[in-house]
Design an enzyme around this catalytic site. Structure first.
Site, PDB file in Angstrom:
ATOM      1  N   GLY A   1      20.817  59.160  43.993  1.00  0.00           N
ATOM      2  CA  GLY A   1      21.883  59.685  43.153  1.00  0.00           C
ATOM      3  C   GLY A   1      21.831  61.201  43.036  1.00  0.00           C
ATOM      4  O   GLY A   1      22.859  61.872  43.053  1.00  0.00           O
TER       5      GLY A   1
ATOM      6  N   ILE B   1      19.954  52.891  49.807  1.00  0.00           N
ATOM      7  CA  ILE B   1      21.029  53.714  49.280  1.00  0.00           C
ATOM      8  C   ILE B   1      20.592  55.179  49.223  1.00  0.00           C
ATOM      9  O   ILE B   1      19.401  55.490  49.238  1.00  0.00           O
ATOM     10  CB  ILE B   1      21.465  53.251  47.872  1.00  0.00           C
ATOM     11  CG1 ILE B   1      20.317  53.418  46.865  1.00  0.00           C
ATOM     12  CG2 ILE B   1      21.946  51.809  47.922  1.00  0.00           C
ATOM     13  CD1 ILE B   1      20.715  53.114  45.425  1.00  0.00           C
TER      14      ILE B   1
ATOM     15  N   ASP C   1      11.174  62.630  45.789  1.00  0.00           N
ATOM     16  CA  ASP C   1      11.545  61.317  45.242  1.00  0.00           C
ATOM     17  C   ASP C   1      11.228  60.242  46.273  1.00  0.00           C
ATOM     18  O   ASP C   1      12.006  59.989  47.192  1.00  0.00           O
ATOM     19  CB  ASP C   1      13.031  61.294  44.878  1.00  0.00           C
ATOM     20  CG  ASP C   1      13.408  60.015  44.130  1.00  0.00           C
ATOM     21  OD1 ASP C   1      12.667  59.013  44.230  1.00  0.00           O
ATOM     22  OD2 ASP C   1      14.437  60.025  43.441  1.00  0.00           O
TER      23      ASP C   1
ATOM     24  N   HIS D   1      15.250  54.047  48.822  1.00  0.00           N
ATOM     25  CA  HIS D   1      16.052  54.934  49.661  1.00  0.00           C
ATOM     26  C   HIS D   1      15.598  54.956  51.124  1.00  0.00           C
ATOM     27  O   HIS D   1      16.160  55.724  51.915  1.00  0.00           O
ATOM     28  CB  HIS D   1      16.026  56.340  49.077  1.00  0.00           C
ATOM     29  CG  HIS D   1      16.383  56.375  47.623  1.00  0.00           C
ATOM     30  ND1 HIS D   1      17.639  56.052  47.165  1.00  0.00           N
ATOM     31  CD2 HIS D   1      15.636  56.648  46.519  1.00  0.00           C
ATOM     32  CE1 HIS D   1      17.652  56.137  45.839  1.00  0.00           C
ATOM     33  NE2 HIS D   1      16.459  56.502  45.427  1.00  0.00           N
TER      34      HIS D   1
END
Length: 288
Positions: free
Chosen positions: A210, A207, A187, A192
């Protein structure tokens, strides 16, 4: 209009070849916090090839087959990556994931829901190898600013937390480099890793993925509620209610339920340092 819901849902399914080996599994496990302490026998099940088993959430990255990326490249979908968040995830396991595999992933947009100010793209992926079905993934992709096109709103089911204290509570520290390690499993969203991109997306810093929080929480359930047995997991579903930042601590509360048709663990994951802000909600692990 960036999203053509009818075109997306009616498009032919797409197939992708997936392959993986023990190094991919070990990298994923490290990305969701395995290996601490490094010589703990329980952790070696995630990190040492001679003892390896596969955490079922590995299905979300197996073969680099990132469901979010597949959904965003579907016919009729043209959105700004900075407006995209992962809304929800479900994995149903048909049998344990092998340590090495060659499989075919068949994916299509199952639905596009109109949430008013946002759209939710639901991507369904079926994965099978020569021996039959392995797993099914439903991925909810939340796209800010793309609602209001007159489509169905979709389900809004919410789970009430049990009216009692949790049966188990654990905390998991998120390393500062956790997102950088996790993204090596496929990903590559700069949200990120890149502070400037994160600011454009509305965050003051990058961040955590998820799906990384998703994997961390499942590992906690397997390790503490299921006796370390990954093969007991039948399905795992969550709604991503908020974010966690690298360097924070994830608190995972678990409630056992053996009175339903199938045994399950309901959980809530929160960010400790931000007054237990919700991260994963409406979350259930069904198990044997």
């Amino acid at each position: 209009m960036p999203i053509d819901a009818a075109k997306a849902v009616s498009a032919e399914p797409r197939t992708t070849a997936l392959t993986w080996g023990h190094k991919d599994i070990q990298l994923y496990h490290l990305g969701v916090g395995a290996g601490v302490p490094a010589t703990d026998p329980d952790e070696l099940r995630y990190t040492l090839e001679s003892r390896l088993h596969v955490l079922p959430s590995f299905a979300t990255v197996a073969g680099g087959g990132m469901a979010v990326a597949g959904g965003l490249s579907a016919p009729g979908i043209d959105v700004d990556l900075a407006a995209v968040l992962h809304g929800g995830q479900t994995i149903a396991l048909h049998r344990p994931i092998p340590l090495a595999g060659a499989a075919t992933q068949t994916s299509k947009v199952a639905a596009v829901h109109d949430k008013g100010k946002a759209a939710v793209i639901v991507l369904r992926s079926e994965v099978a190898d020569a021996d039959g079905p392995l797993w099914t993934c439903d991925t909810g992709i939340f796209v800010r600013g793309e609602g209001g096109f007159g489509g169905e709103r979709g389900p809004a089911d919410r789970l009430e937390l049990p009216a009692r204290e949790p049966d188990l509570t654990v905390e998991r520290a998120i390393r500062e480099d956790q997102a950088l390690l996790y993204r090596l499993s496929g990903d590559w969203n700069p949200l990120h890793a890149d502070p400037e991109f994160a600011k454009v997306a509305g965050f003051d810093r990058p961040i955590l993925h998820g799906l990384c929080s998703y994997g961390i929480a499942l590992k906690a359930v397997v390790d503490t509620a299921l006796g370390g047995d990954v093969a007991r997991v039948r399905s795992y579903t969550t709604r991503f209610a908020g974010v966690v930042f690298p360097g924070e601590t994830l608190r995972i509360r678990m409630w056992r339920d053996s009175d339903s048709d199938s045994a399950s663990v309901q959980l809530l994951a929160t960010a400790v340092e931000r007054d237990d802000a919700p991260v994963l909600t409406d979350t259930v692990v069904k198990h044997d």
